[in-house]
Write an enzyme that holds these catalytic residues in place. Structure first.
Site, PDB file in Angstrom:
ATOM      1  CB  CYS A 165      -0.970  -0.013   1.187  1.00  0.00           C
ATOM      2  SG  CYS A 165      -2.300   1.311   0.884  1.00  0.00           S
ATOM      3  CB  CYS A 342      -4.236   3.544  -2.591  1.00  0.00           C
ATOM      4  SG  CYS A 342      -3.494   4.017  -1.159  1.00  0.00           S
TER       5      CYS A 342
HETATM    6  C1  FAD Z   1      -0.429  -0.161   7.065  1.00  0.00           C
HETATM    7  C2  FAD Z   1      -0.880  -0.965   5.775  1.00  0.00           C
HETATM    8  C3  FAD Z   1      -2.055  -0.228   5.358  1.00  0.00           C
HETATM    9  C4  FAD Z   1      -2.677  -0.898   4.307  1.00  0.00           C
HETATM   10  N1  FAD Z   1      -3.536  -0.370   3.419  1.00  0.00           N
HETATM   11  C5  FAD Z   1      -4.280  -0.875   2.537  1.00  0.00           C
HETATM   12  C6  FAD Z   1      -5.348  -0.324   1.955  1.00  0.00           C
HETATM   13  O1  FAD Z   1      -5.704   0.718   2.254  1.00  0.00           O
HETATM   14  N2  FAD Z   1      -5.963  -0.921   0.864  1.00  0.00           N
HETATM   15  C7  FAD Z   1      -5.750  -2.164   0.418  1.00  0.00           C
HETATM   16  O2  FAD Z   1      -6.027  -2.615  -0.642  1.00  0.00           O
HETATM   17  N3  FAD Z   1      -4.462  -2.769   0.904  1.00  0.00           N
HETATM   18  C8  FAD Z   1      -3.717  -2.100   1.941  1.00  0.00           C
HETATM   19  N4  FAD Z   1      -2.707  -2.791   2.370  1.00  0.00           N
HETATM   20  C9  FAD Z   1      -1.948  -3.829   1.708  1.00  0.00           C
HETATM   21  C10 FAD Z   1      -2.689  -5.280   1.830  1.00  0.00           C
HETATM   22  O3  FAD Z   1      -3.034  -5.523   3.357  1.00  0.00           O
HETATM   23  C11 FAD Z   1      -1.873  -6.285   1.058  1.00  0.00           C
HETATM   24  O4  FAD Z   1      -1.562  -5.779  -0.197  1.00  0.00           O
HETATM   25  C12 FAD Z   1      -2.508  -7.733   1.038  1.00  0.00           C
HETATM   26  O5  FAD Z   1      -2.778  -8.067   2.549  1.00  0.00           O
HETATM   27  C13 FAD Z   1      -1.517  -8.789   0.540  1.00  0.00           C
HETATM   28  O6  FAD Z   1      -2.104  -9.902   0.562  1.00  0.00           O
HETATM   29  P1  FAD Z   1      -1.223 -11.153   0.296  1.00  0.00           P
HETATM   30  O7  FAD Z   1      -2.169 -12.320   0.331  1.00  0.00           O
HETATM   31  O8  FAD Z   1      -0.476 -10.945  -0.859  1.00  0.00           O
HETATM   32  O9  FAD Z   1      -0.341 -11.239   1.493  1.00  0.00           O
HETATM   33  P2  FAD Z   1      -0.680 -11.375   3.258  1.00  0.00           P
HETATM   34  O10 FAD Z   1      -2.030 -10.886   3.247  1.00  0.00           O
HETATM   35  O11 FAD Z   1       0.299 -10.786   3.795  1.00  0.00           O
HETATM   36  O12 FAD Z   1      -0.790 -12.886   3.420  1.00  0.00           O
HETATM   37  C14 FAD Z   1       0.427 -13.726   3.060  1.00  0.00           C
HETATM   38  C15 FAD Z   1       0.248 -15.008   4.183  1.00  0.00           C
HETATM   39  O13 FAD Z   1       1.487 -15.807   3.660  1.00  0.00           O
HETATM   40  C16 FAD Z   1       1.545 -16.525   4.670  1.00  0.00           C
HETATM   41  N5  FAD Z   1       3.262 -17.020   4.569  1.00  0.00           N
HETATM   42  C17 FAD Z   1       4.621 -16.469   4.658  1.00  0.00           C
HETATM   43  N6  FAD Z   1       5.451 -17.227   4.612  1.00  0.00           N
HETATM   44  C18 FAD Z   1       4.820 -18.435   4.201  1.00  0.00           C
HETATM   45  C19 FAD Z   1       5.327 -19.954   3.802  1.00  0.00           C
HETATM   46  N7  FAD Z   1       6.590 -20.346   3.799  1.00  0.00           N
HETATM   47  N8  FAD Z   1       4.348 -20.575   3.712  1.00  0.00           N
HETATM   48  C20 FAD Z   1       3.226 -20.498   3.787  1.00  0.00           C
HETATM   49  N9  FAD Z   1       2.485 -19.541   3.907  1.00  0.00           N
HETATM   50  C21 FAD Z   1       3.528 -18.368   4.199  1.00  0.00           C
HETATM   51  C22 FAD Z   1       1.664 -15.511   5.739  1.00  0.00           C
HETATM   52  O14 FAD Z   1       1.624 -16.010   7.081  1.00  0.00           O
HETATM   53  C23 FAD Z   1       0.500 -14.807   5.673  1.00  0.00           C
HETATM   54  O15 FAD Z   1      -0.572 -15.131   6.229  1.00  0.00           O
HETATM   55  C24 FAD Z   1      -2.222  -2.195   3.586  1.00  0.00           C
HETATM   56  C25 FAD Z   1      -1.063  -2.812   4.218  1.00  0.00           C
HETATM   57  C26 FAD Z   1      -0.422  -2.280   5.506  1.00  0.00           C
HETATM   58  C27 FAD Z   1       0.842  -2.945   6.038  1.00  0.00           C
END
Ligand code: FAD
Length: 398
Positions: A165, A342
């Protein structure tokens, strides 16, 4: 040692935003005989809420749910972490020694945060006014620092890597600055956005609106400045100028750090990674560039779009459609167009909603100018989006 072996139809590595969203929608289609999420964590966080937690609007617990309660009906969960990919034999090895073979693999383990890359940060995070919204453990320290702030310099940083983000580092700055006004200490504070980037935002229309806000509210922007070290005890931060290489030391009363981030180590060292460490996928089909039965999405993928949950909401249906096409031996025709979004929280009660694609085109949802600060968009960010997340996206309803 006895090796625990499993064989599944679809294996999803990472049960975060992307993993649960894909699993929930796929399970509803009832096409595949088994869908398994490999996820080590017992809890899942709605990370977009951390912006509001850091501003004292919600307690951090409201961003958290038990992973077990989010695993979609009909989906299995192995609570373990992937360690090694053996794509030639369709197998993933886990840290506890499981061997999981799959027919199709979806990889979405999110990003790793490199706290260590800023000298002194780990030692001091959460104390001495050194805070960050970028972890569940540290997010409440942000509100403590804002709430206790009396006078001096408040620094807000943005690193020189892709981040989760792109708007979040400035959101907390606007909220802090607004709070300093509310408690009548603004004249005693200097608010500085120290960013490794070139500008306040990559899309001109939103950047223009944000630059006006910065100017009106007397917020100092300082670009091409990469935070490299923090001395919490003496309240000093060192920045490297990315053009000249010169270092500058700034004193602070509080510093909100957005740390550098990248793909997780087990992805970077795997055969799935591109030269920069991200899961190498086609930007339209989301299929892996070398291994056709592997797909990727979310923060750890090579997509050049800004990394958000909103982007995943658009990536997930494309991935699912193409995965099903592959299963049916049909051409992969679904295309992700790089959408991301965003909400820029410019005050308590006001939001600008940026929605755009990876080519910089605006893709706005509402029939009004979204670059204007609006209380309706704040209501949307604070109340509607969390509901759409927990009850819509994660339940396969979007
Ligand atoms: C402060 C902040 C503000 C944000 N604001 C926004 C917003 O306003 N709007 C928006 O759309 N997005 C926002 N985001 C971004 C959004 O949260 C992320 O883009 C989104 O959660 C990413 O999803 P993901 O599934 O790729 O990763 P995640 O949701 O982080 O999930 C990844 C998962 O993989 C798991 N994992 C890690 N390693 C392994 C492994 N070796 N084996 C198996 N599993 C593993 C982790 O435990 C985790 O559960 C924000 C993020 C933050 C930190």
């Amino acid at each position: 040692m006895k090796i625990d072996t499993h064989s599944v139809d679809i294996l999803i590595v990472g049960g975060g935003t992307a993993g649960i969203t894909v699993a929930a929608s796929l399970a509803k289609k009832k096409i595949f005989s088994s869908i398994t999420i490999l996820e080590p964590s017992k809890v899942h966080f709605y990370q977009p809420l951390w912006t509001l937690v850091g501003a004292g609007i919600f307690p951090k617990e409201s961003s958290e749910k038990r992973e077990a309660d989010l695993i979609p009906y009909g989906v299995d969960w192995i609570q373990d972490a992937a360690e090694t990919f053996l794509p030639e034999i369709n197998t993933v090895l886990t840290t506890t020694g499981r061997k999981i073979s799959y027919r199709y693999l979806v990889v979405c383990p999110g990003m790793e945060i490199f706290w260590d890359q800023i000298q002194g940060l780990k030692e001091t995070l959460g104390t001495s006014g050194v805070v960050s919204n970028y972890s569940y453990e540290s997010v409440e320290s942000t509100w403590r620092a804002i709430h206790q702030f009396k006078k001096g310099r408040a620094l807000f940083t943005f690193p020189n890597t892709p981040i989760k983000c792109g708007g979040a580092p400035q959101n907390i700055m606007y909220l802090a600055e607004d709070y300093f006004r509310k408690v009548n200490i603004r004249d005693d504070c200097e608010v500085v956005f120290a960013s490794a980037g070139n500008s306040i935002f990559s899309i001109k229309k939103y950047a223009d609106a944000l630059n006006i806000i910065l100017e009106k509210r007397g917020i100092i922007s300082w670009y091409r400045q990469n935070l490299i070290a923090i001395d919490g005890k003496n309240k000093q931060a060192i920045f490297k100028n990315l053009d000249t290489g010169d270092n500058t030391t700034l004193a602070f009363e509080m510093i909100h750090v957005t740390p550098p981030m990248g793909a997780p180590a087990f992805i970077r060292r795997s055969p799935l990674a591109n030269s920069e460490g991200w899961i190498s996928i086609d930007k339209f089909s989301l299929q892996h560039t070398k291994f056709p039965n592997i797909f990727g999405l979310g923060d750890a993928s090579s997509l050049s779009t800004s990394r958000t949950g909103a982007a995943i909401r658009k990536q997930s249906p494309v991935l699912i459609e193409n995965l099903i096409s592959l299963f049916r031996d049909s051409p992969l025709t679904a295309k992700y167009q790089g959408y991301t979004s965003c909400p820029l929280v410019t005050r308590y009660g006001k939001v600008i909603l940026a929605e755009f694609d990876c080519d910089g085109n605006r893709c706005e949802t509402f029939p009004f100018d979204q670059s204007k600060e609006r209380s309706s968009l704040y209501f949307f960010k604070k109340h509607i989006l969390p509901l759409l997340y927990w009850e819509g996206m994660l339940k396969g309803r979007l």
